[in-house]
Design an enzyme around this catalytic site. Structure first.
Site, PDB file in Angstrom:
ATOM      1  N   LYS A 197     115.042 -15.060 -48.235  1.00 22.71           N
ATOM      2  CA  LYS A 197     116.205 -15.088 -49.117  1.00 22.71           C
ATOM      3  C   LYS A 197     117.089 -13.854 -48.947  1.00 22.71           C
ATOM      4  O   LYS A 197     118.278 -13.900 -49.255  1.00 22.71           O
ATOM      5  CB  LYS A 197     115.757 -15.249 -50.571  1.00 22.71           C
ATOM      6  CG  LYS A 197     115.163 -16.628 -50.860  1.00 22.71           C
ATOM      7  CD  LYS A 197     116.109 -17.753 -50.429  1.00 22.71           C
ATOM      8  CE  LYS A 197     115.563 -19.126 -50.796  1.00 22.71           C
ATOM      9  NZ  LYS A 197     116.401 -20.229 -50.249  1.00 22.71           N
ATOM     10  N   SER A 202     114.766 -25.113 -55.970  1.00 26.70           N
ATOM     11  CA  SER A 202     113.393 -25.510 -55.666  1.00 26.70           C
ATOM     12  C   SER A 202     112.898 -26.483 -56.718  1.00 26.70           C
ATOM     13  O   SER A 202     113.099 -26.292 -57.918  1.00 26.70           O
ATOM     14  CB  SER A 202     112.492 -24.275 -55.632  1.00 26.70           C
ATOM     15  OG  SER A 202     112.911 -23.388 -54.623  1.00 26.70           O
ATOM     16  N   ARG A 248     109.361 -14.860 -55.899  1.00 29.71           N
ATOM     17  CA  ARG A 248     110.380 -13.815 -55.760  1.00 29.71           C
ATOM     18  C   ARG A 248     110.449 -12.951 -57.023  1.00 29.71           C
ATOM     19  O   ARG A 248     110.047 -13.374 -58.099  1.00 29.71           O
ATOM     20  CB  ARG A 248     111.750 -14.443 -55.511  1.00 29.71           C
ATOM     21  CG  ARG A 248     111.909 -15.060 -54.117  1.00 29.71           C
ATOM     22  CD  ARG A 248     113.294 -15.668 -53.948  1.00 29.71           C
ATOM     23  NE  ARG A 248     113.504 -16.814 -54.835  1.00 29.71           N
ATOM     24  CZ  ARG A 248     114.213 -16.765 -55.953  1.00 29.71           C
ATOM     25  NH1 ARG A 248     114.780 -15.627 -56.337  1.00 29.71           N
ATOM     26  NH2 ARG A 248     114.363 -17.842 -56.695  1.00 29.71           N
ATOM     27  N   LYS A 298     115.058 -31.281 -52.754  1.00 31.59           N
ATOM     28  CA  LYS A 298     115.932 -31.004 -51.615  1.00 31.59           C
ATOM     29  C   LYS A 298     115.188 -31.149 -50.280  1.00 31.59           C
ATOM     30  O   LYS A 298     115.662 -31.840 -49.369  1.00 31.59           O
ATOM     31  CB  LYS A 298     116.503 -29.594 -51.781  1.00 31.59           C
ATOM     32  CG  LYS A 298     117.504 -29.164 -50.761  1.00 31.59           C
ATOM     33  CD  LYS A 298     118.356 -28.008 -51.258  1.00 31.59           C
ATOM     34  CE  LYS A 298     117.550 -26.865 -51.821  1.00 31.59           C
ATOM     35  NZ  LYS A 298     117.024 -25.973 -50.800  1.00 31.59           N
ATOM     36  N   THR A 299     114.036 -30.511 -50.180  1.00 34.60           N
ATOM     37  CA  THR A 299     113.260 -30.584 -48.945  1.00 34.60           C
ATOM     38  C   THR A 299     112.722 -31.995 -48.721  1.00 34.60           C
ATOM     39  O   THR A 299     112.777 -32.539 -47.614  1.00 34.60           O
ATOM     40  CB  THR A 299     112.096 -29.587 -48.991  1.00 34.60           C
ATOM     41  OG1 THR A 299     112.607 -28.271 -49.184  1.00 34.60           O
ATOM     42  CG2 THR A 299     111.279 -29.637 -47.715  1.00 34.60           C
TER      43      THR A 299
END
Length: 1005
Positions: free
Chosen positions: A279, A325, A132, A329-330
């Protein structure tokens, strides 16, 4: 072109040839439509609108002028019409919600760097930008949203005119392409909250990415997508293959990501990184969700958007994982023993939790089946791999190779995870909230239990480390803070989201944890990252209740301690000291030892120098008496009056200010603490009743009921848990007191009590309660426990079943009992009608009609509507009933009629408590014209009909109906005149709930 798709499939290829208004020298005809026939016209028309396409042909001069106007703020002008014509650029084909197979073929044909990997996933490159570009994000400054947005480094303002320039540039670029891809989908699985999204892009990669990341519409939803979107879908114009003009005002590079939240559009220029779209949609949700379903609801009731993953266990226990990130979390949410709701973005509503996305966007660095089998196996046909390196011949991906970027990613549909919950929503609230952090310093423990305040602090802080690959230029961990674990995506100030999170946790009884997935045994470079197996075991201990069952070394504040305010009185009279010791809640021995230490910032202090006058010449003084409060400083100063009641009511004013701000000032009216000038008792079945009324209306008398426990006689607070007494004692009127009339009060006047201004026999010292030669306002202050049936401690964790508004009607017009609607209870509560009866204030020797807002006007700190709104909201939420009880005159006005006998009043109160009145049907009540009040049609217990109906009571004493209605009209006009002060702040329905009369209405209504 491809052949016609299966018309029964919701995802199909549509080809349309768009005519252009600005970027092409001439309109173009349609070619090769390949979508369901009934969608052809609607899709083409909609896209023409998005891309500024008109049916009519414009002249060359008109096109040139329009383009030059769009370039007004640009330093470089060029003739795009000639260039487009020379290049021969034309939009020929539009692919609408195309199947993955079609998009694969398009990417392989037209997009360099696209390949099919050995697992079947499509491998693509995003060009120079592999992450990003948060510094290039802008939000348009618009009237409807400007006050809500958290402006600053995260949300940089962009002028609407500049947005128009960038939008025009993106639309011009898209119009010059030979093919475009359009994706329609939803942000959110909950139909009540979801937002429709449309993506228009020049890359098949972007289309497949967003088809994976948005919630796919059903066949019927796709057919009606445009029609059911209000006011229209949020549109993403992705022209990322084309740079923005860096010389345009507000631009700092050739990349621009700009959002217009009110217009409902997003424009991307100069970056092909697909994560910008994902996002961008999240930022849209971060703005809109906290305003739903209504922006004025409390934080526990509104929709909270979260940068979190979410899963649910076999027993229905929901867990939220927060983290940036690289914090896991994932990974941690993809647990084979639990259903996955989503891996990255969710909304917590008043019903439960739903996933914003239709897919997952997982990091691939160092990925292996052994470490993360669910993610590894999801990388198959239909998935999009970004910026990975693979073997040229075998096409096997080398997930350890970071030569292109460490931010390798894969986007795949949610249903590719075998244990995903589809649809991705659940109507239950999280049991556990886990704040993930990757601590690069190795200081934080792997697991910590958080208090309400701690979860707000650490949620706002959002501490972690930027681990390799999350953003461009980050190749090793860097300690950082990102508000709410998603700072770049916030639309509002972080406190708004933190407040909502804490409120929801508190309301639904969830636990909060801080989980460090970072370094242990030393900082980065010395220690090691906490092994994933240990982290998983700690998460299991959260889920199975092991950690929640562990005892802690500190105790939480009790319910009373949460709301009470410490008071210190400094006075020169022992009378004042004993009075306040009776009226304040006494501290325990341990609390007294720690009184100063546990008071934050310090106790509220009353400086009672009432024996000494104030200087009447001091600015603002009108006499030698002064009673002044500093609510923020926490002090009260009394000069020139020794009446102890000033201290009692000063403390009440302090509570009237502070309580509605607790536990949080932004909570809804039903959730905040409501201070009340009321008495309160509770029956054997646990039914709680509140009695409102000024002095002389019977508030103290009626609450001192031997059949019910007394919670308090004068001042209370109704919280989200129940009711508590503000005071530690009672302050009862003594005029005409006798054991026969009020035995509980009479017997409470004993050693330890304080009698004020009474007359007694010099030798026997017996008090003559009928003697009013000193004042009619004779009083006694005694501890609450002097009442035999008092509830100690004076609090109850249940909500009032009945609210009784007491009034002493000197006109004899109001019925002895009336049933109130929600609007009526607000009206009469704000009005606070009664009579000043003898003895309540100096100079008052006979009843006088008066109005006192909320039945305690002199003590209010805020506008009366605030308290009335809270009262009505709490009654509605907890199913309580409201009544207007007239303890004043019946059969005529003061001087003609008589005061309603106490025995009748008590029977009516009994009929409230035993449910007799609540059980009466609508037809059992008749309206009182002008006032709109509903009174019983027949006798209640032994209270006769001629008492219950004011008109009948007047006639029974020889007065005419015309005389009654003239008195009723007169009183109604007094109500209306009084309410003029409050009407501008009230809803029309509340104003209309009051008496309706005109100056001409002196006869029958």
């Amino acid at each position: 072109m491809f052949g016609l798709p299966d018309l029964d499939q919701p995802t199909s290829v549509a080809s349309a040839f768009l005519s252009l208004s600005l970027a092409c020298p001439r309109p173009l005809p349609f070619q090769n439509m390949a979508c369901p026939k009934h969608l052809e016209q609607s899709i083409a028309t909609s896209l023409r609108q998005h891309l500024n396409v008109e049916k009519d042909t414009a002249t060359s001069n008109e096109l040139q002028n329009a383009f030059e106007l769009s370039q007004e703020f640009s330093r470089t002008k060029f003739d795009i019409l000639d260039q487009a014509s020379d290049l021969g650029l034309e939009v020929k084909d539009v692919y609408y919600n195309a199947s993955p197979a079609v998009l694969y073929e398009q990417a392989l044909r037209h997009e360099e760097g696209s390949f099919i990997t050995a697992s079947g996933a499509l491998s693509v490159t995003s060009g120079k930008k592999t992450g990003r570009s948060p510094k290039d994000k802008r939000i348009v400054e618009e009237f409807d949203s400007v006050r809500d947005i958290w402006w600053g480094k995260v949300n940089i303002k962009l002028e609407e005119a500049v947005f128009e320039i960038n939008r025009e540039r993106a639309v011009d670029y898209l119009n010059t392409q030979k093919r475009l891809y359009v994706v329609d989908g939803f942000a959110g699985w909950d139909e009540e909250y979801r937002i429709p999204i449309r993506v228009i892009t020049s890359r098949a990669y972007h289309a497949l990415f967003m088809q994976n990341m948005l919630v796919p519409p059903s066949k019927s939803e796709l057919y009606q997508f445009e029609a059911n979107s209000f006011p229209r879908p949020f549109v993403i114009f992705n022209a990322g293959c084309f740079p923005c003009n860096r010389h345009t005002a507000g631009m700092t590079s050739t990349t621009s990501v700009s959002l217009s939240l009110c217009r409902g559009e997003m424009v991307i220029l100069g970056t092909q990184y697909a994560g910008e779209m994902k996002k961008g949609v999240f930022t849209v949700m971060m703005y809109h969700m906290p305003l739903r379903p209504e922006r004025h609801l409390g934080p526990a009731e509104r929709a909270l958007p979260l940068h979190s993953s979410c899963n649910v266990g076999p027993e229905g226990d929901v867990s939220l994982f927060f983290g940036l990130s690289g914090t896991g979390k994932t990974t941690l949410s993809a647990d084979p023993a639990r259903k996955l709701i989503g891996d990255d973005e969710h909304v917590w509503t008043s019903k439960g939790v739903f996933n914003i996305e239709g897919g997952c966007y997982a990091k691939c660095i160092n990925l292996s089946r052994e470490k993360e089998p669910e993610i590894y196996d999801a990388i198959r046909f239909g998935s999009v791999l970004e910026n990975v390196v693979f073997d040229e011949w075998s096409r096997k991906v080398d997930y350890d190779n970071v030569s292109l970027t460490e931010n390798t990613r894969c986007a795949y549909p949610l249903h590719y995870i075998p244990n995903a919950l589809i649809p991705a929503k659940i109507d239950s609230h999280p049991s556990n909230v886990i704040l993930l952090t990757c601590d690069a310093f190795g200081v934080l423990p792997p697991i910590s239990k958080l208090t309400k305040e701690q979860v707000m602090y650490h949620f706002i802080s959002g501490y972690t480390a930027k681990v390799a690959g999350t953003e461009m230029g980050v190749t090793e961990p860097q300690a950082t803070f990102s508000a709410c674990f998603g700072g770049p995506f916030l639309a509002m100030h972080p406190y708004h989201y933190a407040e909502m999170l804490a409120a929801k946790l508190e309301k639904h009884g969830g636990h909060a944890w801080l989980l460090n997935t970072g370094w242990v045994g030393g900082a980065y470079g010395i220690g090691e990252r906490c092994p994933l197996k240990f982290t998983r075991q700690l998460v299991d201990a959260v889920h199975d209740g092991t950690l929640a069952a562990m005892k802690v070394a500190f105790s939480r504040f009790s319910w009373d301690e949460e709301y009470r305010i410490p008071i210190r009185v400094i006075t020169s009279r022992a009378y004042h000291a004993l009075f306040m010791q009776n009226m304040l809640v006494p501290p325990s021995k341990s609390e007294l030892y720690q009184f100063e230490a546990n008071s934050f910032p310090r106790p509220f202090v009353i400086f009672n120098a009432g024996c000494f006058p104030c200087n009447r010449h001091t600015a603002g003084m009108t006499s030698t008496t002064s009673v002044s409060l500093s609510l923020c400083r926490g002090e009260m100063v009394i000069l020139g009056t020794q009446y102890a009641g000033e201290m009692k009511k000063g403390v009440f004013t302090v509570m009237m200010y502070h309580m509605p701000l607790r536990p949080e000032r932004h909570l809804g009216p039903a959730e905040r603490a409501l201070p009340l000038h009321s008495s309160c008792n509770v029956g054997p079945e646990g039914d709680v009743s509140l009695f409102f009324g000024l002095s002389g209306t019977g508030k103290t008398t009626l609450s001192a009921d031997p059949a019910r426990k007394l919670i308090g006689d004068d001042e209370h607070v109704w919280t989200s848990k129940g009711v508590f007494n503000i005071e530690g004692g009672c302050y009862a009127k003594c005029i005409n007191l006798s054991r026969e009339k009020e035995p509980e009060i009479y017997d409470a006047i004993r050693f330890g009590s304080v009698l004020e201004n009474v007359v007694f026999d010099e030798w026997s010292r017996k008090v003559d309660y009928d003697n009013v030669s000193l004042t009619e306002n004779t009083r006694c202050a005694y501890p609450l426990h002097y009442i035999p049936n008092a509830l100690i401690p004076a609090k109850i964790d249940s909500h009032p079943s009945n609210v009784i508004l007491l009034t002493c009607d000197a006109f004899g017009v109001l019925p002895p009992i009336s049933k109130l609607t929600k609007e009526q209870v607000m009206y009469h509560f704000i009005s606070g009608y009664t009579a000043k009866v003898a003895g309540t204030e100096m100079g008052v020797t006979e009843p006088q009609a008066t109005f006192s807002a909320c039945f305690g006007g002199p003590f209010l700190a805020m506008h009366p509507y605030h308290y009335a709104e809270m009262l009505a909201a709490k009654l509605e939420k907890h199913g309580g009933h409201a009544w207007l009880l007239n303890t004043g005159w019946v059969g005529g006005a003061y001087g003609i009629g008589e005061r309603c006998p106490l025995k009748f009043t008590r029977q009516l109160v009994d009929a409230v408590h035993d449910g007799t009145l609540a059980a009466m049907k609508d037809e059992d009540w008749e309206p009182l014209p002008i006032f709109g009040l509903h009174m019983p049609r027949k006798a209640v217990k032994s209270v006769p009909r001629e008492i219950l109906c004011p008109e009948d009571a007047w006639r029974s004493r020889g007065q005419s109906s015309a005389e009654f209605w003239a008195a009723a009209s007169k009183l109604a006009l007094l109500f209306q005149k009084n309410f003029e002060e409050y009407a501008p702040q009230c809803l029309p329905a509340v104003v209309q709930a009051g008496p309706q009369a005109s100056k001409e209405s002196h006869g029958y209504p």
